[in-house]
Design a protein around this motif. Structure first.
Motif, PDB file in Angstrom:
ATOM      1  N   GLY A 135       0.849  -1.175   0.000  1.00 21.08           N
ATOM      2  CA  GLY A 135       0.000   0.000   0.000  1.00 21.08           C
ATOM      3  C   GLY A 135       0.891   1.233   0.000  1.00 21.08           C
ATOM      4  N   SER A 136       0.532   2.245   0.775  1.00 22.35           N
ATOM      5  CA  SER A 136       1.364   3.451   0.849  1.00 22.35           C
ATOM      6  C   SER A 136       0.804   4.395   1.894  1.00 22.35           C
ATOM      7  CB  SER A 136       1.393   4.164  -0.504  1.00 22.35           C
ATOM      8  OG  SER A 136       2.114   5.386  -0.415  1.00 22.35           O
ATOM      9  N   ILE A 137       1.681   5.190   2.517  1.00 25.34           N
ATOM     10  CA  ILE A 137       1.163   6.249   3.371  1.00 25.34           C
ATOM     11  C   ILE A 137       0.443   7.302   2.524  1.00 25.34           C
ATOM     12  CG2 ILE A 137       2.912   5.913   5.148  1.00 25.34           C
ATOM     13  CD1 ILE A 137       4.167   8.596   4.175  1.00 25.34           C
ATOM     14  N   ALA A 138       0.652   7.275   1.201  1.00 25.74           N
ATOM     15  CA  ALA A 138      -0.088   8.173   0.307  1.00 25.74           C
ATOM     16  C   ALA A 138      -1.589   7.959   0.436  1.00 25.74           C
ATOM     17  CB  ALA A 138       0.345   7.949  -1.144  1.00 25.74           C
ATOM     18  N   GLY A 139      -1.989   6.760   0.878  1.00 28.49           N
ATOM     19  CA  GLY A 139      -3.407   6.480   1.051  1.00 28.49           C
ATOM     20  C   GLY A 139      -4.058   7.275   2.163  1.00 28.49           C
ATOM     21  N   PHE A 140      -3.251   7.925   2.999  1.00 28.41           N
ATOM     22  CA  PHE A 140      -3.790   8.732   4.100  1.00 28.41           C
ATOM     23  C   PHE A 140      -3.806  10.219   3.756  1.00 28.41           C
ATOM     24  CE2 PHE A 140      -2.082   4.870   5.923  1.00 28.41           C
ATOM     25  CZ  PHE A 140      -3.091   4.463   6.775  1.00 28.41           C
ATOM     26  N   ILE A 141      -3.348  10.558   2.543  1.00 26.59           N
ATOM     27  CA  ILE A 141      -3.163  11.962   2.180  1.00 26.59           C
ATOM     28  C   ILE A 141      -3.874  12.269   0.855  1.00 26.59           C
ATOM     29  CG2 ILE A 141      -1.457  13.758   1.684  1.00 26.59           C
ATOM     30  CD1 ILE A 141       0.604  11.920   3.137  1.00 26.59           C
ATOM     31  N   PRO A 142      -4.774  13.256   0.813  1.00 28.87           N
ATOM     32  CA  PRO A 142      -5.358  13.675  -0.472  1.00 28.87           C
ATOM     33  C   PRO A 142      -4.238  14.162  -1.395  1.00 28.87           C
ATOM     34  CG  PRO A 142      -6.599  14.603   1.368  1.00 28.87           C
ATOM     35  CD  PRO A 142      -5.327  14.025   1.943  1.00 28.87           C
ATOM     36  N   GLY A 143      -4.060  13.481  -2.523  1.00 30.50           N
ATOM     37  CA  GLY A 143      -2.860  13.679  -3.329  1.00 30.50           C
ATOM     38  C   GLY A 143      -3.000  14.682  -4.446  1.00 30.50           C
ATOM     39  N   SER A 144      -3.004  15.950  -4.123  1.00 29.21           N
ATOM     40  CA  SER A 144      -3.032  16.969  -5.170  1.00 29.21           C
ATOM     41  C   SER A 144      -1.912  16.725  -6.172  1.00 29.21           C
ATOM     42  CB  SER A 144      -2.859  18.361  -4.547  1.00 29.21           C
ATOM     43  OG  SER A 144      -3.806  18.572  -3.530  1.00 29.21           O
ATOM     44  N   PHE A 145      -2.243  16.742  -7.465  1.00 33.79           N
ATOM     45  CA  PHE A 145      -1.325  16.460  -8.571  1.00 33.79           C
ATOM     46  C   PHE A 145      -0.814  15.013  -8.547  1.00 33.79           C
ATOM     47  CE2 PHE A 145      -1.388  21.029  -8.104  1.00 33.79           C
ATOM     48  CZ  PHE A 145      -1.575  21.438  -9.412  1.00 33.79           C
ATOM     49  N   ASN A 146      -1.494  14.187  -7.794  1.00 36.79           N
ATOM     50  CA  ASN A 146      -1.242  12.747  -7.776  1.00 36.79           C
ATOM     51  C   ASN A 146      -2.525  12.058  -7.304  1.00 36.79           C
ATOM     52  OD1 ASN A 146       1.690  10.879  -6.527  1.00 36.79           O
ATOM     53  ND2 ASN A 146       0.556  10.755  -8.437  1.00 36.79           N
ATOM     54  N   ALA A 147      -3.653  12.683  -7.698  1.00 33.57           N
ATOM     55  CA  ALA A 147      -4.950  12.357  -7.093  1.00 33.57           C
ATOM     56  C   ALA A 147      -5.368  10.908  -7.300  1.00 33.57           C
ATOM     57  CB  ALA A 147      -6.028  13.295  -7.642  1.00 33.57           C
ATOM     58  N   VAL A 148      -5.189  10.401  -8.511  1.00 35.59           N
ATOM     59  CA  VAL A 148      -5.638   9.035  -8.798  1.00 35.59           C
ATOM     60  C   VAL A 148      -4.769   8.025  -8.053  1.00 35.59           C
ATOM     61  CG1 VAL A 148      -5.937   7.302 -10.602  1.00 35.59           C
ATOM     62  CG2 VAL A 148      -6.664   9.653 -11.006  1.00 35.59           C
ATOM     63  N   GLY A 151      -5.541   8.001  -4.412  1.00 33.93           N
ATOM     64  CA  GLY A 151      -6.860   7.391  -4.238  1.00 33.93           C
ATOM     65  C   GLY A 151      -6.799   5.879  -4.301  1.00 33.93           C
ATOM     66  N   THR A 152      -5.979   5.351  -5.204  1.00 36.82           N
ATOM     67  CA  THR A 152      -5.867   3.892  -5.300  1.00 36.82           C
ATOM     68  C   THR A 152      -5.198   3.315  -4.061  1.00 36.82           C
ATOM     69  OG1 THR A 152      -3.717   3.924  -6.465  1.00 36.82           O
ATOM     70  CG2 THR A 152      -5.713   3.948  -7.830  1.00 36.82           C
ATOM     71  N   LYS A 153      -4.233   4.031  -3.502  1.00 39.49           N
ATOM     72  CA  LYS A 153      -3.559   3.530  -2.308  1.00 39.49           C
ATOM     73  C   LYS A 153      -4.459   3.649  -1.078  1.00 39.49           C
ATOM     74  CE  LYS A 153       0.100   1.977  -4.203  1.00 39.49           C
ATOM     75  NZ  LYS A 153       0.366   0.523  -4.238  1.00 39.49           N
ATOM     76  N   ALA A 154      -5.336   4.659  -1.051  1.00 39.45           N
ATOM     77  CA  ALA A 154      -6.333   4.724   0.015  1.00 39.45           C
ATOM     78  C   ALA A 154      -7.236   3.494  -0.052  1.00 39.45           C
ATOM     79  CB  ALA A 154      -7.161   5.997  -0.108  1.00 39.45           C
ATOM     80  N   PHE A 155      -7.586   3.104  -1.258  1.00 36.30           N
ATOM     81  CA  PHE A 155      -8.396   1.895  -1.442  1.00 36.30           C
ATOM     82  C   PHE A 155      -7.652   0.677  -0.916  1.00 36.30           C
ATOM     83  CE2 PHE A 155      -9.516  -1.951  -3.601  1.00 36.30           C
ATOM     84  CZ  PHE A 155     -10.896  -1.938  -3.661  1.00 36.30           C
ATOM     85  N   ILE A 156      -6.395   0.505  -1.322  1.00 38.89           N
ATOM     86  CA  ILE A 156      -5.630  -0.685  -0.931  1.00 38.89           C
ATOM     87  C   ILE A 156      -5.430  -0.741   0.577  1.00 38.89           C
ATOM     88  CG2 ILE A 156      -3.349  -1.756  -1.035  1.00 38.89           C
ATOM     89  CD1 ILE A 156      -5.118  -2.351  -3.459  1.00 38.89           C
ATOM     90  N   ASP A 157      -5.066   0.384   1.186  1.00 38.75           N
ATOM     91  CA  ASP A 157      -4.876   0.407   2.637  1.00 38.75           C
ATOM     92  C   ASP A 157      -6.165   0.009   3.357  1.00 38.75           C
ATOM     93  OD1 ASP A 157      -2.312   1.289   2.115  1.00 38.75           O
ATOM     94  OD2 ASP A 157      -2.696   3.378   2.696  1.00 38.75           O
ATOM     95  N   ASN A 158      -7.289   0.558   2.895  1.00 38.74           N
ATOM     96  CA  ASN A 158      -8.594   0.282   3.496  1.00 38.74           C
ATOM     97  C   ASN A 158      -9.054  -1.140   3.214  1.00 38.74           C
ATOM     98  OD1 ASN A 158     -11.692   0.237   3.392  1.00 38.74           O
ATOM     99  ND2 ASN A 158     -11.316   2.206   4.393  1.00 38.74           N
ATOM    100  N   PHE A 159      -8.895  -1.564   1.982  1.00 36.86           N
ATOM    101  CA  PHE A 159      -9.343  -2.891   1.545  1.00 36.86           C
ATOM    102  C   PHE A 159      -8.627  -4.005   2.301  1.00 36.86           C
ATOM    103  CE2 PHE A 159      -8.505  -6.510  -1.307  1.00 36.86           C
ATOM    104  CZ  PHE A 159      -9.808  -6.931  -1.581  1.00 36.86           C
ATOM    105  N   THR A 160      -7.314  -3.896   2.421  1.00 38.07           N
ATOM    106  CA  THR A 160      -6.567  -4.951   3.109  1.00 38.07           C
ATOM    107  C   THR A 160      -6.927  -5.009   4.589  1.00 38.07           C
ATOM    108  OG1 THR A 160      -4.682  -3.418   3.285  1.00 38.07           O
ATOM    109  CG2 THR A 160      -4.624  -5.037   1.499  1.00 38.07           C
ATOM    110  N   GLU A 161      -7.196  -3.855   5.183  1.00 36.00           N
ATOM    111  CA  GLU A 161      -7.621  -3.855   6.583  1.00 36.00           C
ATOM    112  C   GLU A 161      -8.940  -4.606   6.741  1.00 36.00           C
ATOM    113  OE1 GLU A 161      -6.849  -3.572  10.261  1.00 36.00           O
ATOM    114  OE2 GLU A 161      -5.627  -2.180   9.077  1.00 36.00           O
TER     115      GLU A 161
END
Length: 259
Positions: A135-148, A151-161
């Motif tokens: 996953g990534s700590i990026a999943g905890f941060i709204p990624g301006s100029f890296n939004a998609v 967003g995918t890493k937020a999904f992975i972090d949440n999904f695996t939990e």
């Protein structure tokens, strides 16, 4: 007695390649995969270290590509899966081509989720197996100029939990989430982010260190691990910082021309 068998995706370079080296050193036979021909050179490098390796060049953003990988495994029992394949994409979302941002989603989410379902189902059925998902700590941060990507890493972090909770009563099966921060790999070049503050930062983590953190957590059966003390702090701060402020902070890191 046959060695244990590991599948590692995104193993042509970076974290995935380092994970493959650790698995080989621990006595696993390897099936490694990536969507580029460089995976064949990675396999040669690992074989030179004495590993037993099969490599598959396949598009892990597609169901067919994942099926090709699983087909290469044949009927072998998968003792270990490192679902590490991922793709980034910089610049403003409104300027991105549909095909580009969809490929990020399909690689990071669709292909990963499908692979996990296929492999985890068999592990749960026999009460045996280990899985590491990057996953990534990026999943905890709204990624301006890296939004998609974020967003995918937020999904992975949440999904695996969530899936970890679903299988918590299954003995012998563990699911670990590795959450690094920026890592010194080809990621930023491929994501067209070399002209950003984060892309040009010389202080990014070493992929070997990140892989070791993930491997140690995997072998210990831990639920998750944030690699690097700075990233541990950043994750903790992100949990109590307003989303709008996090997005503005990320903009300073990822806006083109900020290098």
């Amino acid at each position: 007695m046959a060695n244990k068998f590991a599948i590692i995706t995104g193993a042509s370079t970076g974290i995935g390649f380092e994970l493959a080296g650790l698995a080989a050193k621990s006595g696993y036979d390897l099936l490694i995969a990536a969507d580029e021909a460089l995976i064949l050179a990675a396999a040669d490098d690992l074989r030179a270290r004495g590993a037993t390796v099969e490599a598959v060049e396949t598009d892990l953003a597609t169901i067919g590509g994942v099926d090709k990988l699983l087909g290469a495994a044949g009927r072998r029992k998968v003792d270990l899966l490192c679902a590490n394949a991922g793709r980034g994409l910089g610049h403003a979302f409104l300027d991105q081509d549909v095909a580009d941002w969809r490929r990020v989603i399909d690689t990071n989410v669709t292909g990963t989720v499908y692979l996990l379902q296929k492999v985890l189902k068999e592990m749960v059925a026999r009460n045996d197996g280990k899985v590491l998902v990057t996953g990534s700590i990026a999943g905890f941060i709204p990624g301006s100029f890296n939004a998609v990507y974020n967003g995918t890493k937020a999904f992975i972090d949440n999904f695996t939990e969530a899936v970890r909770n679903e299988i918590k009563d299954v003995k012998g099966v563990t699911l670990t989430t590795l959450m690094p921060g920026p890592v010194e790999t080809e990621f930023f070049d491929r994501a067209d982010m070399l002209d950003t503050s984060v892309g040009a930062d010389p202080g990014k983590s070493d992929p070997a260190d990140v892989a070791r953190d993930g491997w140690d957590a995997l072998m210990a059966g831990k639920a998750s691990v944030v690699s690097g003390w700075k990233n541990k702090i950043q994750k903790a701060v992100a949990n109590v910082t307003p989303a709008a402020l996090l997005a503005e902070q990320h903009r300073k890191m990822a806006e083109p021309g900020g290098a």
